[in-house]
Scaffold this motif. Sequence first.
Motif, mmCIF file in Angstrom:
data_model
loop_
_atom_site.group_PDB
_atom_site.id
_atom_site.type_symbol
_atom_site.label_atom_id
_atom_site.label_comp_id
_atom_site.label_asym_id
_atom_site.label_seq_id
_atom_site.Cartn_x
_atom_site.Cartn_y
_atom_site.Cartn_z
ATOM 1 N N MET A 1 0.933 -1.191 -0.029
ATOM 2 C CA MET A 1 0.118 0.055 0.138
ATOM 3 C C MET A 1 0.832 1.170 -0.037
ATOM 4 N N ALA A 2 0.380 2.305 -0.852
ATOM 5 C CA ALA A 2 1.270 3.402 -0.936
ATOM 6 C C ALA A 2 1.369 4.117 0.493
ATOM 7 N N SER A 3 2.557 4.531 0.726
ATOM 8 C CA SER A 3 2.664 5.300 2.128
ATOM 9 C C SER A 3 2.078 6.604 2.050
ATOM 10 N N GLU A 4 2.116 7.285 0.864
ATOM 11 C CA GLU A 4 1.324 8.611 0.791
ATOM 12 C C GLU A 4 -0.116 8.467 0.179
ATOM 13 N N VAL A 5 -0.979 9.340 1.155
ATOM 14 C CA VAL A 5 -2.448 9.062 0.791
ATOM 15 C C VAL A 5 -2.721 10.390 -0.245
ATOM 16 N N HIS A 6 -3.417 10.170 -1.368
ATOM 17 C CA HIS A 6 -3.827 11.085 -2.251
ATOM 18 C C HIS A 6 -5.516 11.356 -1.943
ATOM 19 N N MET A 7 -5.741 12.502 -1.521
ATOM 20 C CA MET A 7 -7.102 12.625 -1.511
ATOM 21 C C MET A 7 -7.460 14.081 -1.998
ATOM 22 N N PRO A 8 -8.223 13.907 -3.126
ATOM 23 C CA PRO A 8 -8.395 15.034 -4.068
ATOM 24 C C PRO A 8 -9.283 16.066 -3.367
ATOM 25 N N ARG A 9 -10.146 15.376 -2.619
ATOM 26 C CA ARG A 9 -11.286 16.451 -1.942
ATOM 27 C C ARG A 9 -11.530 15.736 -0.432
ATOM 28 N N PRO A 10 -11.988 16.931 0.589
ATOM 29 C CA PRO A 10 -12.257 16.691 1.729
ATOM 30 C C PRO A 10 -13.440 15.491 2.083
ATOM 31 N N GLN A 11 -13.246 14.666 2.869
ATOM 32 C CA GLN A 11 -14.440 13.724 3.387
ATOM 33 C C GLN A 11 -15.245 14.205 4.559
ATOM 34 N N ARG A 12 -16.309 14.044 4.695
ATOM 35 C CA ARG A 12 -16.854 14.247 6.071
ATOM 36 C C ARG A 12 -16.236 12.973 6.919
ATOM 37 N N LEU A 13 -15.886 13.316 8.203
ATOM 38 C CA LEU A 13 -15.271 12.358 9.114
ATOM 39 C C LEU A 13 -16.445 12.110 10.338
ATOM 40 N N ILE A 14 -16.899 13.027 10.864
ATOM 41 C CA ILE A 14 -17.816 13.130 11.889
ATOM 42 C C ILE A 14 -19.143 13.834 11.381
ATOM 43 N N GLU A 15 -20.134 12.912 11.868
ATOM 44 C CA GLU A 15 -21.777 13.608 11.557
ATOM 45 C C GLU A 15 -22.299 13.448 13.026
ATOM 46 N N ASN A 16 -22.960 14.462 13.545
ATOM 47 C CA ASN A 16 -24.057 14.338 14.514
ATOM 48 C C ASN A 16 -25.278 13.692 13.995
ATOM 49 N N VAL A 17 -25.750 12.533 14.572
ATOM 50 C CA VAL A 17 -26.990 11.860 14.186
ATOM 51 C C VAL A 17 -27.752 11.790 15.580
ATOM 52 N N ASP A 18 -29.028 12.516 15.526
ATOM 53 C CA ASP A 18 -29.723 12.296 16.831
ATOM 54 C C ASP A 18 -28.928 12.412 18.303
ATOM 55 N N GLY A 19 -28.085 13.289 18.373
ATOM 56 C CA GLY A 19 -27.173 13.484 19.624
ATOM 57 C C GLY A 19 -26.053 12.588 19.694
ATOM 58 N N ARG A 20 -25.888 11.743 18.766
ATOM 59 C CA ARG A 20 -24.655 10.839 18.832
ATOM 60 C C ARG A 20 -23.410 11.236 17.837
ATOM 61 N N LEU A 21 -22.315 11.137 18.008
ATOM 62 C CA LEU A 21 -21.345 11.623 16.886
ATOM 63 C C LEU A 21 -21.128 10.079 15.993
ATOM 64 N N SER A 22 -21.334 10.058 14.695
ATOM 65 C CA SER A 22 -21.217 8.977 14.130
ATOM 66 C C SER A 22 -20.212 9.277 13.050
ATOM 67 N N VAL A 23 -19.272 8.166 12.846
ATOM 68 C CA VAL A 23 -17.885 8.395 12.254
ATOM 69 C C VAL A 23 -18.280 7.528 10.838
ATOM 70 N N ASN A 24 -17.709 8.286 9.678
ATOM 71 C CA ASN A 24 -17.693 7.768 8.471
ATOM 72 C C ASN A 24 -16.713 6.962 8.327
ATOM 73 N N PRO A 25 -17.161 5.571 7.752
ATOM 74 C CA PRO A 25 -16.347 4.386 7.338
ATOM 75 C C PRO A 25 -15.147 4.633 6.342
ATOM 76 N N LYS A 26 -15.658 5.418 5.269
ATOM 77 C CA LYS A 26 -14.709 5.832 4.161
ATOM 78 C C LYS A 26 -13.771 6.662 4.527
ATOM 79 N N ALA A 27 -13.956 7.661 5.271
ATOM 80 C CA ALA A 27 -12.804 8.637 5.750
ATOM 81 C C ALA A 27 -11.923 7.735 6.684
ATOM 82 N N LEU A 28 -12.612 6.992 7.668
ATOM 83 C CA LEU A 28 -11.698 6.188 8.449
ATOM 84 C C LEU A 28 -10.608 5.503 7.654
ATOM 85 N N LYS A 29 -11.057 4.744 6.538
ATOM 86 C CA LYS A 29 -10.234 3.757 5.671
ATOM 87 C C LYS A 29 -9.223 4.562 5.387
#
Length: 586
Positions: free
Chosen positions: A1-29
């Motif tokens: 796997m490449a040591s440098e991550v190429h990310m052309p645009r931002p991704q949502r990492l955290i979203e507040n869903v009904d008072g709880r913080l939800s983590v985006n699996p794609k951003a975690l990956k």
Amino acid sequence: MASEVHMPRPQRLIENVDGRLSVNPKALKILSAIRQPVVVVAIVGPYRTGKSYLMNRLAGKNKGFSVGSTIHSHTKGIWVWCVPHPREPGHTLVLLDTEGLGDVEKGDNKNDSQICVLALLLSNTFVYNTMNKIDQRAIDLLHYVAELSEWLRTVCSTDADEACSPEDPASNRPDLVWTLRDFYLDLEVNGQAITADEYLENSLRPKPGTDKRLQNFNLPRECIQKFFPTRKCCIFDSPTHQKKLAQLETLHDDALKPEFVQQVGEFCSYIFSHSKPKTLPDGSKVKGSDLERMVLTYADAISSGDLPCVENTVLALAQVENSAAVRKAIAYYDEQMGQNLRLPTETLEELQELHRASKRGAIEIFTINSFKDVNHGFQKKLEILLEAKGDDFHKKNVQASLDRCFSLLEIIFQPLEDEVELGLYSKPGGHHLFLQRIEELKAAYYQAPWKGVQAEEALHMYLQSKKSMNDTILQTDLALTQTEMELEEAHLQAESLNMKAQVLVAILTKHHRMMEEHQRLHQQQWRRVETERLYQRALQQRAQERYLQEEAKRIRETVQAEKERLQNELKNLQRNDSENGKCIIL
């Protein structure tokens, strides 16, 4: 796997869903794929204050994070953008843009607190973006967020699960960069020009006095100074005319005010030059997988209800102060144990007495620094932690004793290993000599100092590990002793056969001499009887002599054959003895 991550645009990492913080699996990956050390820069502040524009410039872009142009907040939750660090090769710059604070459409302060605290915990450079000037409201909010993050980090760090302690709560605090947008004040005090940094320090300077009003004024400032040991202030003029702000992300630098362009450049340069890589307690640099674990840990802790409400500030501060008191007590305990404990201890009582004394002192430290410890909950937690640390020291003491003893045993018993390697005990009676040598080395081991509480156990374990060596020497001893007895018996048999051969040779020699004597007497007899008839007797005598010669030859051949047979038999016996001796040596 490449040591440098190429990310052309931002991704949502955290979203507040009904008072709880939800983590985006794609951003975690994406985070988990980063193999380089990370520099994490997060920005928070009121909505519609230009946070996203600054983060885009840090990414080297004009577009990326959403830059809104209306009264509505565009950024929801926390967005992440991972880009190569422009000045640190082999490092990744992780930018966190957060939802704006104070959005009236949300109608909930809890979401603001959650987003701010999480951003603060994840970053190693925390950009606090406010408008116009530093005021009491902004100071109070920053103070409150810092206190909540300190409290939450303490909750995680004191959890029994070590995975919930991604970094040491007493170290690696983030740097504070306070950015002031559309700044309009003159930077001067008493007619003297000051820098933006001096303006920040003056705003955070406590006032002398002890009355309640001054204490309330000083408390947030002292907290901010303590929580952010490194502080920087950056001021920005308005970027352009009011009507052009809606197209800010599409404007080139020549369409912006030169002062603003210069200020943005200085801000980015400072971030790139002074933001240190995020580190773990052992000093190693945080990589993507570590940051991923922190996101999950803190988001789960916040969503589980551990974060106090804004309305319950007194309780939150009590929790923070008591958590700090617990940390001070733990630090005192660790310091006392570290200074006075030398592992391994000779006795268990020595360790227990030091533990009890350090524990008493730690509880005294906690009592002095605690604040409204209702039902002694934090003190009970402290006592549990101290007992756990005592158990941990006990385990370390046992392990240190084992390590010391095994190291000592390896040194003391090394000569025995060398002697076995040389085969000094591979002989009849070798096992008895081997046991005598072990007793000598055991005596040397008992005389060595500083073995600790596991001295006997370590010796027993070490000797058990050498059982196969003992068994091998014993079996070799028994085998060689049996072989030696068989060899001695074969030697006696060979000697017996040799004696028999010598007797036979003597008998044959005597027989040969008798035959020769008989021949001589026979010839004399014939010479006397056949004297007168010389010619005829001579002929008969020659015939008789030929007969006797042939008979003698036959006897000699018989004797010689028997002798050779006996000699061959003796050689075979000797050869067998020699071959048996070689087999034994092998």
